[in-house]
Scaffold this motif. Sequence first.
Motif: not given
Length: 558
Positions: A111-114, A152-158
Amino acid sequence: MFGALAGVVLFFLVFDPRLVDPGYWIWLMEGDPATQYLGWRFFRAEPWLWPPGMIRSYGLEVGSAIVFTDSIPIAAFAAKLLSPFLPEPFQYFGLWALTCYALQGFFGGMLAALASERPVERYAITLLFVASLPVMDRAIGHFALMSHWLVLWGLWLALRPSRELSTGPWVALTCIASLVHAYLLYIVLALWVADVLRRRHFDPQPRPSFGDWVRHVTVVSLALVATMALAGYFLLPAHAVTGGAQYYGKYATNLNAFWNPGWGSRFLPGLAVMKGAELEGHAYLGLGMLVLLPVALLSLIAPGSARPNLKPYVPLIAVGFLLWMLAVSHQVAWGDRVVLEVPIRGKLLDTIATLRASGRLAWVALYGLWFAAVAIVATRFTPRVATTLIVGAVALQLADISPRYVAMRDYFADRFIATPEKRASPLVSPFWPEAAKHYRTIRMAPVANMARGWEWLSLYAADHGMAINTGQFARLSFPRVDAANAAITATLKDGPLDPSTLYLLWAPNAKFDWSIGPDDGVGVFDGYFVVAPEWFAQPRGSIAPEYLVRGPKRDVAP
């Protein structure tokens, strides 16, 4: 990788390394950890059944599947497959907690990379997610719920900028979530819906075609339903999963939750909440994020600033808001008072009340606001200012919550190390090891979820390869409990007693008519009134006469 390493380091700063020792299990023998460990013990001992998640020997008529003992089914399945190579006893809950911290850091780094392209900001943002208080708080005994890395994985995908539907990753995430905990599955499904809506209706053109959308939804849905069926979700009737309206609202989040530290903040005082909502409703943003969020908001609305394109994020914002509303529940509380009660009744309330501990659903809003704050600041300010603001906010955040970490470290040391060193089974009579040689089943009367002393009786049964009709289950069918009670009441009254079953009458306020034959025995052992069928039919070892008497003898009162 920095995030994963930071998570591992934080784990060992807070928890004793002995928790990851597979042979150290006594720390689990209390409350919720006990049912998780015992569910695994019985699951491991049984042959594979159909569906594979079924458990027959733990709970008997009222039990069901590994998913309803909160034993982290994905870990239980993996450990059972490897069971011939594992020591006995074996516990994986400490290893799971360590894995959760590593994965929390890993997906926090994703997420930080996004959020930012600058390394220093990425490291700071990663530490923000690693030091999540709700993850540590769940270590009190809800080890499956430490798996916030799934959120966090789900947020990253979304949130990822690519426009494809990513069927494979969503199949993996939803199926894994279903094999960890149902509440995390609810959250992941909500994030999946937000992602599907975004890619199909809110992203710029070109968007996935209708056929791609149908194919994606069908594949993810079928894979999830198949996984849930194999895990045993559908072994309970629907009424056992829904209902519980008396609990919905009790474990809700408060309107003050985002700025209420509860206890343990270095700078802010704790605020009042409704009784019962102290843990489940805890969603404190942290002082660092409470400072950074207004800065981010002002940067969006400041005169002359470019208007952001929020359209792609509308589904995610809507889902986060909806989950927060469900977390607040129909009994809206401000502090220690209910200020509004939404008139929900009947089947609708029963359906929503499936989310009994609704406060957990606020986690999406918590992490979403964190991400929004750092991402907006990273893009709206010059690199030097953005780095200063983000690093400063994260440093303030860590300083603010550090007293809670210090206090919880001492708490975990006492609960998981010091106290278990003095823990021992209350079943000390010589009757118990002798009885285990001749009986295959223990039946408590009355039948109940969490009958008195269920932890140690269940451990005794597991250690001796016996089945037992009690335990602790996240969901169970009360009509099944009633039917089991009717059956055992009739058996004790009219017979015949099962010669392979030991009957234990445990509730002082429960009255039973019971009759036994001339070879049956009755006695009181460690506070349990025992009916031992055919005890005197053959030599049973040296049990003192004052403990066990030959039937029929009706003047020995339970």
